[in-house]
Design a protein around this motif. Structure first.
Motif, PDB file in Angstrom:
ATOM      1  N   ASP A 284     111.494   9.826 -69.760  1.00  0.00           N
ATOM      2  CA  ASP A 284     110.131   9.695 -70.276  1.00  0.00           C
ATOM      3  C   ASP A 284     109.269  10.937 -70.056  1.00  0.00           C
ATOM      4  OD1 ASP A 284     110.846   7.170 -71.071  1.00  0.00           O
ATOM      5  OD2 ASP A 284     109.628   6.115 -69.570  1.00  0.00           O
ATOM      6  N   TYR A 285     109.702  11.813 -69.149  1.00  0.00           N
ATOM      7  CA  TYR A 285     108.958  13.048 -68.853  1.00  0.00           C
ATOM      8  C   TYR A 285     109.899  14.249 -69.003  1.00  0.00           C
ATOM      9  CZ  TYR A 285     105.112  10.216 -67.078  1.00  0.00           C
ATOM     10  OH  TYR A 285     104.048   9.337 -66.963  1.00  0.00           O
ATOM     11  N   PRO A 286     110.309  14.550 -70.244  1.00  0.00           N
ATOM     12  CA  PRO A 286     111.274  15.636 -70.463  1.00  0.00           C
ATOM     13  C   PRO A 286     110.664  17.020 -70.188  1.00  0.00           C
ATOM     14  CG  PRO A 286     110.446  14.825 -72.557  1.00  0.00           C
ATOM     15  CD  PRO A 286     109.878  13.919 -71.490  1.00  0.00           C
TER      16      PRO A 286
ATOM     17  N   PRO B 285     106.619  20.834 -68.419  1.00  0.00           N
ATOM     18  CA  PRO B 285     107.336  21.951 -67.786  1.00  0.00           C
ATOM     19  C   PRO B 285     107.066  22.138 -66.291  1.00  0.00           C
ATOM     20  CG  PRO B 285     105.557  22.761 -69.167  1.00  0.00           C
ATOM     21  CD  PRO B 285     105.660  21.285 -69.413  1.00  0.00           C
ATOM     22  N   GLU B 286     105.944  21.666 -65.782  1.00  0.00           N
ATOM     23  CA  GLU B 286     105.660  21.857 -64.356  1.00  0.00           C
ATOM     24  C   GLU B 286     106.379  20.856 -63.457  1.00  0.00           C
ATOM     25  OE1 GLU B 286     104.375  24.414 -62.948  1.00  0.00           O
ATOM     26  OE2 GLU B 286     103.869  25.309 -64.873  1.00  0.00           O
ATOM     27  N   LEU B 287     106.924  19.795 -64.038  1.00  0.00           N
ATOM     28  CA  LEU B 287     107.711  18.859 -63.237  1.00  0.00           C
ATOM     29  C   LEU B 287     109.017  19.525 -62.847  1.00  0.00           C
ATOM     30  CD1 LEU B 287     107.206  15.537 -65.221  1.00  0.00           C
ATOM     31  CD2 LEU B 287     106.304  16.094 -62.961  1.00  0.00           C
ATOM     32  N   MET B 288     109.548  19.112 -61.733  1.00  0.00           N
ATOM     33  CA  MET B 288     110.813  19.685 -61.272  1.00  0.00           C
ATOM     34  C   MET B 288     111.952  18.987 -62.018  1.00  0.00           C
ATOM     35  SD  MET B 288     109.997  20.096 -57.198  1.00  0.00           S
ATOM     36  CE  MET B 288     110.942  18.675 -56.854  1.00  0.00           C
TER      37      MET B 288
ATOM     38  N   SER C 273     101.629  20.401 -54.929  1.00  0.00           N
ATOM     39  CA  SER C 273     101.352  20.836 -56.305  1.00  0.00           C
ATOM     40  C   SER C 273     102.284  20.173 -57.323  1.00  0.00           C
ATOM     41  CB  SER C 273     101.433  22.357 -56.431  1.00  0.00           C
ATOM     42  OG  SER C 273     102.764  22.793 -56.339  1.00  0.00           O
ATOM     43  N   LYS C 274     103.388  19.613 -56.866  1.00  0.00           N
ATOM     44  CA  LYS C 274     104.350  18.960 -57.768  1.00  0.00           C
ATOM     45  C   LYS C 274     104.345  17.444 -57.602  1.00  0.00           C
ATOM     46  CE  LYS C 274     105.470  22.872 -59.459  1.00  0.00           C
ATOM     47  NZ  LYS C 274     104.819  23.289 -60.679  1.00  0.00           N
TER      48      LYS C 274
ATOM     49  N   THR D 191     101.121  19.332 -61.349  1.00  0.00           N
ATOM     50  CA  THR D 191     101.635  18.327 -62.272  1.00  0.00           C
ATOM     51  C   THR D 191     100.613  17.218 -62.511  1.00  0.00           C
ATOM     52  OG1 THR D 191     102.640  17.244 -60.378  1.00  0.00           O
ATOM     53  CG2 THR D 191     104.044  18.711 -61.668  1.00  0.00           C
ATOM     54  N   LEU D 192      99.525  17.212 -61.774  1.00  0.00           N
ATOM     55  CA  LEU D 192      98.547  16.128 -61.871  1.00  0.00           C
ATOM     56  C   LEU D 192      97.952  15.974 -63.268  1.00  0.00           C
ATOM     57  CD1 LEU D 192      96.687  16.406 -58.441  1.00  0.00           C
ATOM     58  CD2 LEU D 192      98.481  14.781 -59.125  1.00  0.00           C
TER      59      LEU D 192
END
Length: 157
Positions: free
Chosen positions: A17-19, A24-27, A79-80, A147-148
């Protein structure tokens, strides 16, 4: 401060669900779980603070007394942070595993970590809502790669 916390993994449904092309900031690392400290915010969502290594900023709880932290920087990266409401995004079929010495140091500092994670999220929310803005340079330094921004709907922004 009252809180509940545990170790958790984010599920493959979360990754679906979060590709990476849209978030892009997600790990995103194939075959590697997103292991995190899951904190019940008591605001209707969970704050998921990921374990990381080799970061170059101070928006984190830095492990200092662990074997891995002596070899490379290891931390819980604010931050992530991922905000989670949907329990399908948490993988309870697999036990989240972290280095034993990191787990021990985390537990010795759990109150501080929970407070810092909550402060990081709340400062962001208050700035975005305009209720307590911070200096633009401070905001950029602290939240430039956060990522918030992906979770405004869950945080009520």
């Amino acid at each position: 401060m009252e809180y509940d916390s545990e170790l958790s993994l984010l599920s493959s449904k979360f990754a679906q669900d979060y590709p990476p092309d849209r978030y892009p900031e997600l790990m995103h690392k194939r075959g590697r779980p997103y292991t995190c400290l899951l904190i019940d915010s008591h605001d209707g969502y969970f704050i998921c603070v990921p374990f990381r290594s080799s970061i170059g900023h101070k928006n984190a709880f830095m492990f200092t007394k662990t074997l891995r932290s002596r070899k490379m920087k290891s931390d819980l990266d604010y931050s992530k942070i991922v905000i989670v409401k949907n329990s399908a995004y948490l993988d309870s079929s697999i036990t989240a595993i972290v280095d034993q010495d990191e787990y021990a140091e985390m537990m010795r500092n759990i109150s501080r970590i929970v407070q810092e994670a909550n402060d990081y999220v709340n400062t962001y929310i208050q700035h975005i809502k305009g209720t307590s803005p911070i200096h633009p340079r401070t905001f950029l330094r602290k939240y430039q790669y956060t990522t918030l921004s992906y979770f405004h709907d869950l945080m009520g922004i």
